[in-house]
Design an enzyme around this catalytic site. Structure first.
Site, PDB file in Angstrom:
ATOM      1  N   ASN A   1      39.949 -16.710  -9.402  1.00 22.07           N
ATOM      2  CA  ASN A   1      39.491 -15.561  -8.608  1.00 22.07           C
ATOM      3  C   ASN A   1      38.096 -15.174  -9.075  1.00 22.07           C
ATOM      4  O   ASN A   1      37.884 -14.912 -10.258  1.00 22.07           O
ATOM      5  CB  ASN A   1      40.478 -14.397  -8.848  1.00 22.07           C
ATOM      6  CG  ASN A   1      40.351 -13.287  -7.828  1.00 22.07           C
ATOM      7  OD1 ASN A   1      40.182 -13.555  -6.642  1.00 22.07           O
ATOM      8  ND2 ASN A   1      40.432 -12.044  -8.275  1.00 22.07           N
TER       9      ASN A   1
ATOM     10  N   HIS B   1      34.174  -7.434  -2.937  1.00 26.09           N
ATOM     11  CA  HIS B   1      33.632  -6.078  -3.106  1.00 26.09           C
ATOM     12  C   HIS B   1      32.176  -6.120  -2.608  1.00 26.09           C
ATOM     13  O   HIS B   1      31.248  -6.338  -3.386  1.00 26.09           O
ATOM     14  CB  HIS B   1      33.682  -5.647  -4.576  1.00 26.09           C
ATOM     15  CG  HIS B   1      35.058  -5.641  -5.155  1.00 26.09           C
ATOM     16  ND1 HIS B   1      36.007  -4.704  -4.781  1.00 26.09           N
ATOM     17  CD2 HIS B   1      35.659  -6.436  -6.065  1.00 26.09           C
ATOM     18  CE1 HIS B   1      37.133  -4.945  -5.459  1.00 26.09           C
ATOM     19  NE2 HIS B   1      36.946  -5.987  -6.228  1.00 26.09           N
TER      20      HIS B   1
ATOM     21  N   GLU C   1      40.182  -9.044  -2.846  1.00 33.41           N
ATOM     22  CA  GLU C   1      39.911  -7.656  -3.242  1.00 33.41           C
ATOM     23  C   GLU C   1      38.887  -7.043  -2.295  1.00 33.41           C
ATOM     24  O   GLU C   1      37.831  -6.585  -2.706  1.00 33.41           O
ATOM     25  CB  GLU C   1      39.373  -7.602  -4.682  1.00 33.41           C
ATOM     26  CG  GLU C   1      40.304  -8.230  -5.689  1.00 33.41           C
ATOM     27  CD  GLU C   1      39.828  -8.089  -7.138  1.00 33.41           C
ATOM     28  OE1 GLU C   1      38.969  -7.230  -7.419  1.00 33.41           O
ATOM     29  OE2 GLU C   1      40.331  -8.852  -7.977  1.00 33.41           O
TER      30      GLU C   1
HETATM   31  C1  XIL Z   1      39.616  -2.399 -11.198  1.00 37.35           C
HETATM   32  C2  XIL Z   1      40.610  -1.291 -10.868  1.00 37.35           C
HETATM   33  O1  XIL Z   1      40.557  -1.037  -9.491  1.00 37.35           O
HETATM   34  C3  XIL Z   1      40.277  -0.038 -11.656  1.00 37.35           C
HETATM   35  O2  XIL Z   1      41.290   0.939 -11.457  1.00 37.35           O
HETATM   36  C4  XIL Z   1      40.154  -0.387 -13.137  1.00 37.35           C
HETATM   37  O3  XIL Z   1      39.741   0.746 -13.838  1.00 37.35           O
HETATM   38  C5  XIL Z   1      39.184  -1.517 -13.363  1.00 37.35           C
HETATM   39  O4  XIL Z   1      39.573  -2.632 -12.592  1.00 37.35           O
HETATM   40  N1  XIL Z   1      37.615  -6.946 -10.076  1.00 37.35           N
HETATM   41  C6  XIL Z   1      38.939  -7.124 -10.391  1.00 37.35           C
HETATM   42  C7  XIL Z   1      39.848  -5.958 -10.406  1.00 37.35           C
HETATM   43  O5  XIL Z   1      39.389  -8.272 -10.542  1.00 37.35           O
HETATM   44  O6  XIL Z   1      40.892  -6.107 -11.336  1.00 37.35           O
HETATM   45  C8  XIL Z   1      39.107  -4.679 -10.673  1.00 37.35           C
HETATM   46  O7  XIL Z   1      40.024  -3.584 -10.564  1.00 37.35           O
HETATM   47  C9  XIL Z   1      37.945  -4.531  -9.717  1.00 37.35           C
HETATM   48  C10 XIL Z   1      36.976  -5.676  -9.888  1.00 37.35           C
END
Ligand code: XIL
Length: 377
Positions: free
Chosen positions: A207, A242, A273
Site C-alpha cells: 500500500n 489522499h 484510502e
Molecule cells: C491515520 C489515521 O487516520 C489517524 O487517525 C492517525 O492518527 C494517523 O494515521 N496513511 C495511512 C493511514 O496508511 O493509516 C493513516 O491513517 C493516514 C495516512
C-alpha cells in the site's frame, strides 16, 4: 478458426457470469435512483469501503446505521497498527480490532487489515525503533506478523502487508527506518512471506501513498516488479488516494495508466484510502470536489483489475484531515450532518458506469457481434 476460439472463450465468460455485470435495466442503475453505494458496488462487482473506529460506531447511532448500509467493506483506521495492537513487546491489545471485525461480520462486510508493517519511522513503536540487533528485529517482525496474521486468518480478506515503503515526497527511494537500516531492502520481501505463511487466504497488498508523479510511480513499479521477479507473494497494489482537490491529484489519465500497468503484471489494485480535501478558496468547492473524486474513481474502475475503493472515513463529521491538515476541508462524500454531498453522487455515478460498462475484452466481443448482453437478451 481463431475467431471461433475467441467467440467460444467469450461465450464461456458470459455463461460464467464473466466480466459483464448488471444489465442497465436494474432500477439501481437508473440515474437518480436512491440505491446505496454498497448496492451499486455489488452490481458493479467491486467493493466500496470506509475506514472506521469503534468509538464512532459505539457513540453515534446515525453513524453506526449509515456505515454498513452504504459500505460493504471496512478498514480499521488505527486499531490494527503496531502502536495500537502492541504498545510494548509483551502486550497484545486485540480488543478494539476484534470489535471492528465482529461488527463487520455482523453486517456482512469485508475487512481490509491495515497494516502489518508501516514503514513511516514516526509510526514505528519506540520499542521497535530502539532495537539495534538485526536478528532480534527480524525475530520481532516475524513474530508480530505471524501472531496478528493467524489471529485474523479467515476473517480478514486482505492485508496491507507493507504500508508506505517509499519516501512520501522526497526522492522516490525506500524510506529510511529501522527495518531498512538493520535488515536492508529485503525486509519487504520477508514481510510478505511471513504474511502468506500466517494467512494463506488473504489478498496481500503493498500500500503506497501519494503516487501522483511519474518518478514515484516508476519507483513503485520497479519495487513491485522486483518483488514479483523474486517470487514474493504480493497479490495487489493499494494506492491510498489522499489527494488535495485541484492540487496534488494524478494528472488526467495517469491513474488509469498506473492501474493498468499493475493489472498487466497480473496484480489487483484498490484505492485504499480515498479522501479529497478541498480548500475554502476553491471556487464551487463541492462541485470541484465531486468532479475530481468522480474522475479518480472512474479511472480506477475503468480497469477490470481495480476491485475496490475505500474512503478514509465517510462523513466530514469525523476525518483525520481536520487534525492532519486543517479543519473544514470536508474531504468525504457525506457532510457533517450526514447529508449526501455532490461527491457522493459522483461516486454513485462512477460505480453505475462500472456496473454497465464492458471491459476491453468484451469491447472486442461487441466488435465481433458477440456481446454478452445480447447473448443474455
Ligand atoms: C491515520 C489515521 O487516520 C489517524 O487517525 C492517525 O492518527 C494517523 O494515521 N496513511 C495511512 C493511514 O496508511 O493509516 C493513516 O491513517 C493516514 C495516512
Amino acid at each position: 478458426m481463431l475467431m471461433r476460439r475467441v467467440g467460444f472463450l467469450l461465450a464461456l465468460l458470459c455463461l460464467a457470469g464473466g466480466p459483464v455485470r448488471a444489465l442497465p435495466t436494474d432500477p439501481c442503475l437508473e440515474p437518480g435512483s436512491d440505491c446505496t453505494l454498497r448496492e451499486l458496488a455489488d452490481l458493479a462487482g467491486v467493493r466500496i469501503g470506509a475506514a472506521t473506529q469503534p468509538a464512532l460506531i459505539q457513540g453515534d447511532p446515525t453513524y453506526a446505521e449509515i456505515l454498513p448500509r452504504e459500505f460493504g467493506s471496512l478498514t480499521p483506521e488505527n486499531q490494527m497498527k503496531w502502536v495500537a495492537l502492541r504498545p510494548d513487546r509483551d502486550t497484545y491489545r486485540f480488543g478494539p480490532a476484534d470489535e471492528l471485525v465482529a461488527f463487520a461480520e455482523a453486517n456482512g462486510m469485508r475487512v481490509r487489515g491495515h497494516t502489518l508493517l508501516w514503514s513511516d519511522p514516526i509510526r514505528i513503536p519506540d520499542w521497535v525503533s530502539a532495537i539495534d540487533d538485526p536478528v532480534e528485529l527480524q525475530g520481532v517482525l516475524d513474530e508480530h506478523i505471524d501472531t496478528v496474521g493467524r489471529r485474523y486468518a479467515g476473517r480478514v480478506d486482505a492485508w496491507d502487508v507493507v504500508n508506505e515503503p517509499l519516501e512520501i515526497f522526497g526522492p522516490p527511494v525506500l524510506r529510511d527506518n529501522v527495518y531498512l537500516d538493520l535488515l536492508g531492502p529485503d525486509y519487504i520481501a520477508q514481510a510478505f512471506h511471513a504474511a502468506r505463511a500466517a494467512d494463506p487466504g488473504a489478498v496481500l497488498f503493498l500500500n503506497e501513498t501519494q503516487v501522483t508523479s511519474r518518478a514515484k510511480f516508476d519507483a513503485l513499479y520497479a519495487l513491485v516488479t522486483d518483488l514479483l521477479a523474486q517470487g514474493v507473494p504480493i497479490d495487489a497494489v493499494g494506492l491510498q488516494g489522499h489527494y488535495l482537490t485541484g492540487f496534488n491529484e494524478p494528472a488526467p489519465g495517469f491513474l488509469q495508466e498506473m492501474v493498468q500497468a499493475f493489472a498487466d503484471l497480473g496484480l489487483l489494485v484498490e484505492l485504499t484510502e480515498l479522501d479529497m480535501p478541498v480548500t475554502p478558496l476553491t471556487p464551487d468547492r463541492l462541485e470541484a470536489q465531486a468532479r475530481s473524486l468522480g474522475r479518480v474513481m472512474s479511472e480506477c474502475l475503468a480497469v477490470e483489475a481495480c476491485q475496490g475503493i475505500t474512503f478514509w472515513g465517510f462523513t466530514d463529521r469525523y476525518t483525520w484531515i481536520d487534525s492532519f491538515l486543517a479543519p473544514g476541508l470536508i474531504p468525504l462524500p457525506f457532510d457533517v450532518d450526514y447529508q449526501k454531498k455532490p461527491a457522493w453522487f459522483a461516486a454513485a455515478d462512477a460505480l453505475r458506469a462500472r456496473a454497465v460498462g464492458e471491459p476491453a475484452l468484451l469491447g472486442l466481443a461487441a466488435i465481433l457481434g458477440l456481446g454478452c448482453a445480447r447473448r443474455r437478451a
